[in-house]
Design a protein around this motif. Sequence first.
Motif, mmCIF file in Angstrom:
data_model
loop_
_atom_site.group_PDB
_atom_site.id
_atom_site.type_symbol
_atom_site.label_atom_id
_atom_site.label_comp_id
_atom_site.label_asym_id
_atom_site.label_seq_id
_atom_site.Cartn_x
_atom_site.Cartn_y
_atom_site.Cartn_z
ATOM 1 N N TRP A 68 0.833 -1.203 0.000
ATOM 2 C CA TRP A 68 0.000 0.000 0.000
ATOM 3 C C TRP A 68 0.874 1.262 0.000
ATOM 4 O O TRP A 68 0.596 2.216 -0.719
ATOM 5 C CB TRP A 68 -0.936 -0.008 1.203
ATOM 6 N N ALA A 69 1.914 1.254 0.818
ATOM 7 C CA ALA A 69 2.800 2.425 0.890
ATOM 8 C C ALA A 69 3.440 2.701 -0.468
ATOM 9 O O ALA A 69 3.526 3.859 -0.897
ATOM 10 C CB ALA A 69 3.866 2.213 1.962
ATOM 11 N N VAL A 70 3.872 1.663 -1.161
ATOM 12 C CA VAL A 70 4.472 1.832 -2.482
ATOM 13 C C VAL A 70 3.408 2.296 -3.479
ATOM 14 O O VAL A 70 3.616 3.239 -4.243
ATOM 15 C CB VAL A 70 5.146 0.528 -2.964
ATOM 16 N N THR A 107 0.637 3.926 -3.074
ATOM 17 C CA THR A 107 0.082 5.265 -2.864
ATOM 18 C C THR A 107 1.148 6.364 -2.768
ATOM 19 O O THR A 107 0.811 7.524 -2.560
ATOM 20 C CB THR A 107 -0.823 5.298 -1.620
ATOM 21 N N ASP A 108 2.411 6.009 -2.936
ATOM 22 C CA ASP A 108 3.486 7.004 -2.984
ATOM 23 C C ASP A 108 3.643 7.458 -4.438
ATOM 24 O O ASP A 108 4.574 7.063 -5.148
ATOM 25 C CB ASP A 108 4.790 6.426 -2.445
ATOM 26 N N SER A 131 4.609 10.114 -5.784
ATOM 27 C CA SER A 131 5.817 10.860 -6.151
ATOM 28 C C SER A 131 6.940 9.935 -6.625
ATOM 29 O O SER A 131 7.829 10.365 -7.356
ATOM 30 C CB SER A 131 6.301 11.727 -4.989
ATOM 31 N N SER A 132 6.892 8.657 -6.226
ATOM 32 C CA SER A 132 7.944 7.722 -6.644
ATOM 33 C C SER A 132 7.622 7.002 -7.957
ATOM 34 O O SER A 132 8.476 6.294 -8.493
ATOM 35 C CB SER A 132 8.206 6.687 -5.539
ATOM 36 N N TYR A 133 6.435 7.171 -8.498
ATOM 37 C CA TYR A 133 6.050 6.461 -9.726
ATOM 38 C C TYR A 133 7.039 6.637 -10.879
ATOM 39 O O TYR A 133 7.335 5.667 -11.581
ATOM 40 C CB TYR A 133 4.645 6.860 -10.167
ATOM 41 N N ASP A 167 -4.709 15.860 -0.595
ATOM 42 C CA ASP A 167 -4.486 14.544 -0.007
ATOM 43 C C ASP A 167 -5.326 13.495 -0.720
ATOM 44 O O ASP A 167 -6.390 13.793 -1.266
ATOM 45 C CB ASP A 167 -4.858 14.554 1.477
#
Length: 148
Positions: A18-20, A22-23, A25-27, A42
Motif C-alpha cells: 500500500w505504501a508503495v 500510494t506514494d 511521487s515515486s512512480y 491529499d
Amino acid sequence: MPEIRTERMINAPPAVVWAVLTDFSSYPAWNPHLVKVTSEDDLRVGSKLKLDIRREGVKDRSMTVTVTELIPGRKLEWVGTLVSPLVFTGRHTFELEPFAGDRTRFLNYETSRGVLDSLVTTADPERDYESMNEALKWHAETATAAPA
C-alpha cells in the motif's frame, strides 16, 4: 463492458505494498505504465488525480480521474471520463488482500465502456497492467528486504 483483470502475488505485507502503491511521487522511478500521478490535495474520496499513462504500441496520454473509493491498506478506485460518459468511462481498481503470513495478493483491474472504448484501450491491455504489477512486486519486495 470490457474488463481488464490481472493479479500478482507479492512477497511483502499489505502495508508495504500500500505504501508503495500510494506514494505517487515515486512512480516515475519504478512504474512503467502510470509514469506520473499528481494530485493537488491529499488522497481521499473525491480527490482528482492527473495520470500520465504509457501504453505499449500507443501514444502516451494524460487523463484526470476522480477517486471514488478508498479503503486504506485495502482498496483504491478511481473513475476517468473522456468528453462524456457516453464517449468513454473507465473504472480502475487496485485491491490488496492479505495472504498466508506476510504476502499480498494484488489485484489490478478496470472496466470500461463508451463509443471510444476500443480506441482508448490497446490490443493487449493486460501487458501494460502486468508490467506495472511486476514493477510494484519488485519495488515492494525490495523495500521489505531493505535493512531498517
